[in-house]
Write a protein that holds these residues in place. Structure first.
Motif, PDB file in Angstrom:
ATOM      1  N   ILE A  48     -27.917 -15.946 -22.038  1.00 51.35           N
ATOM      2  CA  ILE A  48     -27.766 -14.627 -21.411  1.00 51.35           C
ATOM      3  C   ILE A  48     -27.766 -13.585 -22.514  1.00 51.35           C
ATOM      4  O   ILE A  48     -27.017 -13.688 -23.485  1.00 51.35           O
ATOM      5  N   VAL A  49     -28.627 -12.588 -22.386  1.00 52.89           N
ATOM      6  CA  VAL A  49     -28.733 -11.513 -23.372  1.00 52.89           C
ATOM      7  C   VAL A  49     -28.085 -10.260 -22.789  1.00 52.89           C
ATOM      8  O   VAL A  49     -28.511  -9.757 -21.741  1.00 52.89           O
ATOM      9  N   LEU A  50     -27.052  -9.775 -23.442  1.00 52.24           N
ATOM     10  CA  LEU A  50     -26.365  -8.565 -22.997  1.00 52.24           C
ATOM     11  C   LEU A  50     -26.841  -7.386 -23.840  1.00 52.24           C
ATOM     12  O   LEU A  50     -26.839  -7.446 -25.073  1.00 52.24           O
ATOM     13  N   ASN A  51     -27.266  -6.315 -23.181  1.00 54.38           N
ATOM     14  CA  ASN A  51     -27.801  -5.149 -23.870  1.00 54.38           C
ATOM     15  C   ASN A  51     -26.883  -3.943 -23.691  1.00 54.38           C
ATOM     16  O   ASN A  51     -26.277  -3.781 -22.634  1.00 54.38           O
ATOM     17  N   LYS A  52     -26.819  -3.113 -24.697  1.00 54.99           N
ATOM     18  CA  LYS A  52     -26.135  -1.845 -24.558  1.00 54.99           C
ATOM     19  C   LYS A  52     -27.001  -0.930 -23.703  1.00 54.99           C
ATOM     20  O   LYS A  52     -28.177  -0.725 -23.992  1.00 54.99           O
ATOM     21  N   ASP A  53     -26.440  -0.413 -22.645  1.00 52.39           N
ATOM     22  CA  ASP A  53     -27.208   0.370 -21.678  1.00 52.39           C
ATOM     23  C   ASP A  53     -27.719   1.660 -22.321  1.00 52.39           C
ATOM     24  O   ASP A  53     -26.922   2.502 -22.738  1.00 52.39           O
ATOM     25  N   PRO A  54     -29.049   1.846 -22.395  1.00 51.93           N
ATOM     26  CA  PRO A  54     -29.582   3.094 -22.948  1.00 51.93           C
ATOM     27  C   PRO A  54     -29.528   4.250 -21.959  1.00 51.93           C
ATOM     28  O   PRO A  54     -29.836   5.380 -22.311  1.00 51.93           O
ATOM     29  N   GLY A  55     -29.136   3.959 -20.716  1.00 50.21           N
ATOM     30  CA  GLY A  55     -29.064   4.990 -19.689  1.00 50.21           C
ATOM     31  C   GLY A  55     -30.388   5.201 -18.986  1.00 50.21           C
ATOM     32  O   GLY A  55     -31.429   4.702 -19.399  1.00 50.21           O
ATOM     33  N   ALA A  56     -30.328   5.945 -17.903  1.00 48.40           N
ATOM     34  CA  ALA A  56     -31.538   6.274 -17.163  1.00 48.40           C
ATOM     35  C   ALA A  56     -32.319   7.355 -17.888  1.00 48.40           C
ATOM     36  O   ALA A  56     -31.797   8.039 -18.779  1.00 48.40           O
ATOM     37  N   ASN A  57     -33.580   7.496 -17.478  1.00 47.10           N
ATOM     38  CA  ASN A  57     -34.408   8.590 -17.991  1.00 47.10           C
ATOM     39  C   ASN A  57     -34.411   9.718 -16.965  1.00 47.10           C
ATOM     40  O   ASN A  57     -33.525   9.797 -16.118  1.00 47.10           O
ATOM     41  N   GLY A  58     -35.425  10.568 -17.062  1.00 42.66           N
ATOM     42  CA  GLY A  58     -35.526  11.653 -16.096  1.00 42.66           C
ATOM     43  C   GLY A  58     -35.865  11.140 -14.713  1.00 42.66           C
ATOM     44  O   GLY A  58     -36.038   9.944 -14.479  1.00 42.66           O
ATOM     45  N   TYR A  59     -35.986  12.070 -13.769  1.00 40.87           N
ATOM     46  CA  TYR A  59     -36.338  11.703 -12.408  1.00 40.87           C
ATOM     47  C   TYR A  59     -37.832  11.388 -12.322  1.00 40.87           C
ATOM     48  O   TYR A  59     -38.662  12.079 -12.908  1.00 40.87           O
ATOM     49  N   ILE A  60     -38.173  10.324 -11.558  1.00 41.32           N
ATOM     50  CA  ILE A  60     -39.572  10.062 -11.237  1.00 41.32           C
ATOM     51  C   ILE A  60     -40.009  10.989 -10.113  1.00 41.32           C
ATOM     52  O   ILE A  60     -41.036  11.650 -10.182  1.00 41.32           O
TER      53      ILE A  60
END
Length: 199
Positions: free
Chosen positions: A9-21
């Motif tokens: 299992i690879v746990l990643n630091k959440d980079p967050g969402a980007n702008g709205y599509i």
């Protein structure tokens, strides 16, 4: 992680969402950076020759896609950027939309997928709206408010390693960009009908 049957299992630091599509019929934020980061780190940790990148809300019902891949992976090409073709879902891979290669799932040599998903994270910030009603240049895309949708961002950035491409945002759906997209599909991809993949 309880209940998972897996090797790692690879746990990643959440980079967050980007702008709205898009904003309608409901606000939809882009998870482009989350997709890129988790895919890149997942491939780094993968230890086998081939890899399947797949959305977390999709399921494997069979391994039928492997038969398709074996049949077409070495199909003759003129200008390929990969060692073997990579397989994508054909239902939303659109040759009429510049760089619109489906990102729901991707299968191929691990080394080829690492190339495909090697682009830098997007600089679009959470909540950002690139287009508004005033500066939107193309009515065909008038529901899209991001600079690049995720699938176009991945394909455009990959092909930019080899070609000069005039593509400032997702409205640059020019004849030349569509031609580049068609040639890329023809020489590099297997666009699989989902009913025959088991995905």
């Amino acid at each position: 992680t309880t209940g998972f049957i897996c090797d790692k299992i690879v746990l990643n630091k959440d980079p967050g969402a980007n702008g709205y599509i898009r904003l309608f019929p409901f606000p939809q934020k882009s998870n482009l950076n989350r997709q890129l980061l988790s895919t890149q780190n997942g491939l780094k940790n993968a230890e086998r020759k081939y890899a399947l990148k797949i959305r977390s809300d999709m399921f494997l019902e069979s391994n039928a896609f492997l038969n398709l891949f074996s049949q077409y992976k070495n199909f003759a090409v003129e200008n390929s950027y990969f060692t073997e073709r990579i397989m994508v879902d054909g239902i939303s891979t659109c040759y009429k939309k510049a760089f619109g290669i489906c990102d729901w799932w991707t299968f191929g040599l691990k080394s080829d997928l690492e190339k495909w998903y090697s682009c830098s994270l997007s600089k679009e910030k959470d909540g950002e709206i690139y287009f508004d009603n005033i500066n939107h240049k193309n009515k065909k895309f008038n529901d899209v408010v991001c600079q690049y949708d995720p699938e176009s961002y991945i394909c455009y950035n990959f092909l930019s390693n080899f070609l000069y491409i005039d593509y400032d945002d997702c409205t640059f759906n020019t004849e030349k960009n569509i031609y580049i997209t068609k040639e890329f599909i023809k020489n590099n991809l297997i666009c699989a009908e989902y009913t025959k993949t088991g995905i």
